[in-house]
Structure formats: C-alpha cells, structure tokens
Scaffold this motif. Structure first.
Motif, PDB file in Angstrom:
ATOM      1  N   THR A  42       2.406  15.500   6.853  1.00  0.00           N
ATOM      2  CA  THR A  42       2.846  15.213   8.215  1.00  0.00           C
ATOM      3  C   THR A  42       2.924  13.712   8.447  1.00  0.00           C
ATOM      4  O   THR A  42       1.904  13.031   8.568  1.00  0.00           O
ATOM      5  N   LEU A  43       4.172  13.213   8.514  1.00  0.00           N
ATOM      6  CA  LEU A  43       4.420  11.781   8.704  1.00  0.00           C
ATOM      7  C   LEU A  43       5.565  11.579   9.700  1.00  0.00           C
ATOM      8  O   LEU A  43       6.479  10.791   9.467  1.00  0.00           O
ATOM      9  N   SER A  84       3.152  13.250  -7.317  1.00  0.00           N
ATOM     10  CA  SER A  84       4.345  13.705  -6.602  1.00  0.00           C
ATOM     11  C   SER A  84       4.165  13.693  -5.092  1.00  0.00           C
ATOM     12  O   SER A  84       5.146  13.769  -4.345  1.00  0.00           O
ATOM     13  N   VAL A  85       2.931  13.598  -4.630  1.00  0.00           N
ATOM     14  CA  VAL A  85       2.621  13.674  -3.197  1.00  0.00           C
ATOM     15  C   VAL A  85       2.132  12.308  -2.714  1.00  0.00           C
ATOM     16  O   VAL A  85       1.252  11.712  -3.324  1.00  0.00           O
ATOM     17  N   GLY A  86       2.727  11.806  -1.636  1.00  0.00           N
ATOM     18  CA  GLY A  86       2.198  10.591  -1.033  1.00  0.00           C
ATOM     19  C   GLY A  86       3.114   9.396  -1.054  1.00  0.00           C
ATOM     20  O   GLY A  86       2.843   8.398  -0.392  1.00  0.00           O
ATOM     21  N   VAL A 110      -5.125  12.950   3.804  1.00  0.00           N
ATOM     22  CA  VAL A 110      -5.431  11.524   3.661  1.00  0.00           C
ATOM     23  C   VAL A 110      -4.175  10.680   3.857  1.00  0.00           C
ATOM     24  O   VAL A 110      -4.190   9.665   4.565  1.00  0.00           O
ATOM     25  N   VAL A 111      -3.072  11.094   3.243  1.00  0.00           N
ATOM     26  CA  VAL A 111      -1.814  10.342   3.356  1.00  0.00           C
ATOM     27  C   VAL A 111      -1.339  10.310   4.806  1.00  0.00           C
ATOM     28  O   VAL A 111      -0.853   9.284   5.293  1.00  0.00           O
ATOM     29  N   ALA A 112      -1.471  11.428   5.502  1.00  0.00           N
ATOM     30  CA  ALA A 112      -1.048  11.471   6.902  1.00  0.00           C
ATOM     31  C   ALA A 112      -1.837  10.487   7.763  1.00  0.00           C
ATOM     32  O   ALA A 112      -1.307   9.911   8.714  1.00  0.00           O
ATOM     33  N   ARG A 113      -3.102  10.277   7.411  1.00  0.00           N
ATOM     34  CA  ARG A 113      -3.949   9.366   8.196  1.00  0.00           C
ATOM     35  C   ARG A 113      -3.814   7.916   7.754  1.00  0.00           C
ATOM     36  O   ARG A 113      -4.097   6.998   8.528  1.00  0.00           O
ATOM     37  N   GLY A 161      -6.835   1.824   4.277  1.00  0.00           N
ATOM     38  CA  GLY A 161      -8.248   2.167   4.409  1.00  0.00           C
ATOM     39  C   GLY A 161      -8.595   3.399   3.585  1.00  0.00           C
ATOM     40  O   GLY A 161      -8.789   3.335   2.372  1.00  0.00           O
ATOM     41  N   GLU A 162      -8.629   4.565   4.246  1.00  0.00           N
ATOM     42  CA  GLU A 162      -9.121   5.794   3.625  1.00  0.00           C
ATOM     43  C   GLU A 162      -8.385   6.176   2.338  1.00  0.00           C
ATOM     44  O   GLU A 162      -8.997   6.686   1.392  1.00  0.00           O
ATOM     45  N   ARG A 163      -7.082   5.938   2.294  1.00  0.00           N
ATOM     46  CA  ARG A 163      -6.322   6.375   1.120  1.00  0.00           C
ATOM     47  C   ARG A 163      -6.791   5.695  -0.162  1.00  0.00           C
ATOM     48  O   ARG A 163      -6.626   6.248  -1.255  1.00  0.00           O
ATOM     49  N   ALA A 164      -7.372   4.531  -0.029  1.00  0.00           N
ATOM     50  CA  ALA A 164      -7.893   3.850  -1.218  1.00  0.00           C
ATOM     51  C   ALA A 164      -8.946   4.689  -1.935  1.00  0.00           C
ATOM     52  O   ALA A 164      -9.147   4.543  -3.149  1.00  0.00           O
ATOM     53  N   LEU A 165      -9.610   5.601  -1.194  1.00  0.00           N
ATOM     54  CA  LEU A 165     -10.621   6.453  -1.822  1.00  0.00           C
ATOM     55  C   LEU A 165     -10.026   7.320  -2.924  1.00  0.00           C
ATOM     56  O   LEU A 165     -10.734   7.717  -3.858  1.00  0.00           O
ATOM     57  N   LEU A 166      -8.732   7.623  -2.826  1.00  0.00           N
ATOM     58  CA  LEU A 166      -8.080   8.447  -3.835  1.00  0.00           C
ATOM     59  C   LEU A 166      -8.051   7.765  -5.195  1.00  0.00           C
ATOM     60  O   LEU A 166      -7.685   8.382  -6.201  1.00  0.00           O
TER      61      LEU A 166
END
Length: 367
Positions: free
Chosen positions: A13-14, A142-144, A233-236, A242-247
């Motif tokens: 969701t973007l 493939s996602v993000g 995570v990508v949506a946020r 910030g948070e996406r770096a956790l991936l």
C-alpha cells in the motif's frame, strides 16, 4: 500460521503506486491477471539464459499483439552491471519504447534489480512487472522497489527506488530451482522472522523439515508471511529513512562477504545467513542479546541447509574495509542492524570497529 488457500494476494500500500503481490502455482499462465498491469504498446522482457528457455514462451503468450522483445543476461551476480543496463536501454530504444512501455523482469534478484533500474532510467521512469523465479526474489528483492547495480567497490552502490506495477510469484518456477538456490532463499525467510516476528521464527523451527522438502502448502504460507511483513514495512518507510533499514539484518556483513568473494564464493542468501549470525554474535558481544538466541538462529540456519561460517581465505581487515562502504553508514561511523534477541532487531549507530573486527577474527579462527 495456517492456510488452506492455494493462492495468496498481498497488497503493498503506497497510495497511487500501490500494487499486488500474487503468490501461487500457475500464475504465469494466468495471463488475464498480469496482462491488465501493462498499460502501453511496448514491453521488454529482461531475463537470463538459464530462465528464458524455461519460461519466456509462457510469458510471450500473454503479450499477445504487443510490440515486445527480450534482453537476456548471462546468469549470476557478476552480470549486474552498468554495462548491461546500457545494453538493456539500447534494447528499449530499438523497440521504440514510449513512456507507457513496460519492462518485465523474469528471473531472480539479479534480473529483477537490473530490470527495475533500467525501467527507472528509461525516459525518467516507466512501468515494470516483477516475475521472480527464485525463492529469494519472491520473498525479498521483488517487493519494495529497490533496484540497482553493483560496482567493483561494492554491491548495490548505485540504484533507485522504483516500485513495480505488480509482482507475479509463480511458485511453479521453483520446481526448476537448484537446491542450493532454494536454500539460499530460505535465508531471507528466516531473516524476516529474526527481525520482527518471534512467533513466525518458532513456526519456522517447527516447519524446517517441511520447508526443506518444498512442501507446497508450507512454502506458500512462508512466502506470504515474509511478503506480508515486508509489505507493511515498505508501506511505512518506502525509502529506508528508518524502520526499513531493519530489513538489512546481516546485510552489511553479508555484502562484504559477497564482494570479497567477487560474487562467486557465496550466493546472496548464503551471505545473508552468515551475516545474520555474525550480527547476532556482535550483539551478544555488546551485551544486547543472549547466547541462547544466537544458538537458536544458528540451529535454524543449519536446519535450512545454510552456511554459518566465514569461507576459508577471507581476512577480517578486508571485510571491515568493505563494511565501511555500506550505504547505512553515517559520518564515517558504522551503522549496523543488530538485535536484542529473536524478533527484536534495531539500528545501532557508532558501532566500535574494534568489536566488529574481534567478531570477524573469532569467526574466521573458529570456522
């Protein structure tokens, strides 16, 4: 973690750039579904010489009366280069592709990254569709919308955020995936659980044997759980502020290992597996986590058939030098993704290089 559904649909969701991720068997042949995502008259299918003979004809049947062509890479991470992006852009030019054209990425992470970057560059950005054919690509790349290419200095140092129009994850393509490639994909599934879902981690521990033998129902559940987590995570945090770096848990170590081995010693998922364990050991050294968590991670990685040691011939100082080039670093200081135990990853800035070096040396000495 139960499901009787043969197919799953997960939405990233973007806003106006939202898109579906379809997971299931036979999706390449479900042409009405994915063809609707193509908006123009032109399509370029980017694939490699291993995947194309297996699946390109099935995709071609869905392109109907479109003007389309294909561009094929040799297989392997060493081919994710600027030179091949230039060749792919020339293929778009030869096709006469306009701004409503679409690039279709048919292959694993290398194909997807390069195809997405090509799409991002052509006329400042055109559509692309991901058709991942490896487990690793299905659950991660493939996602993000992360796209890019490698430089001799390091992996993925050049790229762009460019979201696909859709992701078509046909698990039937995994039937032809070599065992080593399949197990490398399990590393990304495990990574998602290690970062932020202790319940999923426990489920993976219970289902390790079923996943190892590619049980279809279990596999779809695992892929869907990882994609659902990443989509949230990508949506946020789409552009990794910030948070996406956790991936990226394990990626700073893993990318250094891949680069040091010139992308031939370890597959990406194998580098992530070893990198996650090194991050866990560093977390333990810094007093952030317990040894029991490190041992559980090591056990699950071994159950999945993944490497847990640094390959022979690698030097700690060289690996640290490569880690300094990581994109997450700031102001010359190491910024790593570490954890406080299973399911509790966090960003840690200003990590002392002496501690990193000690962990690398210990791992090299013991492996």
């Amino acid at each position: 973690m139960t499901s009787n559904v043969a197919r799953e649909t997960i939405d990233v969701t973007l806003g106006e750039r939202s898109y579906p991720v379809w997971i299931g068997r036979g999706l390449l042949d479900d042409r009405a579904r994915w063809r609707a995502a193509l908006r123009g008259r032109h399509a370029l299918v980017i694939s490699n010489r291993t995947v194309a003979p297996l699946y390109l004809e099935r995709v071609a049947q869905g392109l109907g009366d479109l003007q389309w062509s294909s561009f094929l890479l040799e297989d392997g991470e060493t081919h994710k280069t600027f030179a091949h992006v230039g060749n792919a852009l020339e293929a778009l030019a030869m096709l006469g592709a306009t701004r409503d054209a679409c690039v279709i990425a048919l292959g694993g992470g290398v194909v997807g990254d390069l195809a997405g970057f090509t799409a991002a560059c052509w006329m400042r950005g055109i559509d692309f569709i991901q058709m991942p054919t490896t487990l690793l690509a299905m659950v991660d790349s493939s996602v993000g919308g992360k796209t890019g290419v490698n430089l001799p200095a390091g992996k993925n140092l050049v790229g762009a955020f460019h979201q696909p129009r859709a992701v078509v994850a046909d698990i039937g393509t995994l039937d032809s995936l070599p065992e080593r490639e399949y197990r490398a994909g399990l590393a990304e599934v495990i990574k998602g659980a290690a970062i932020g879902d202790a319940v999923f981690f426990e489920w993976l521990e219970r289902q390790a044997q079923a996943l190892a033998r590619r049980d279809e129902s279990t596999l779809i559940q695992a892929i869907a759980a990882k994609v659902r987590y990443k989509a949230g995570v990508v949506a946020r945090d789409e552009t990794e502020q910030g948070e996406r770096a956790l991936l990226n848990l394990g990626h700073t170590f893993g990318h250094a290992l891949e680069t040091a081995g010139r992308y031939t010693t370890l597959l990406h998922g194998e580098g992530v597996a070893v990198g996650m364990l090194l991050a866990a050991r560093l977390s333990e050294r810094l007093g952030m986590s317990a040894q029991a968590d490190t041992l559980r991670l090591q056990g699950l990685l071994k159950a999945a058939g993944l490497p847990t040691g640094v390959p022979p011939g690698f030097e700690a100082e060289r690996l640290l030098a490569l880690m300094r080039l990581d994109k997450k670093n700031t102001a010359g200081a190491l910024r790593l993704i570490l954890w406080r135990g299973i399911g509790r990853a966090e960003i840690v800035s200003g990590v002392d290089e002496a501690d990193v070096l000690a962990v690398l040396r210990e791992a090299i000495a013991s492996d």
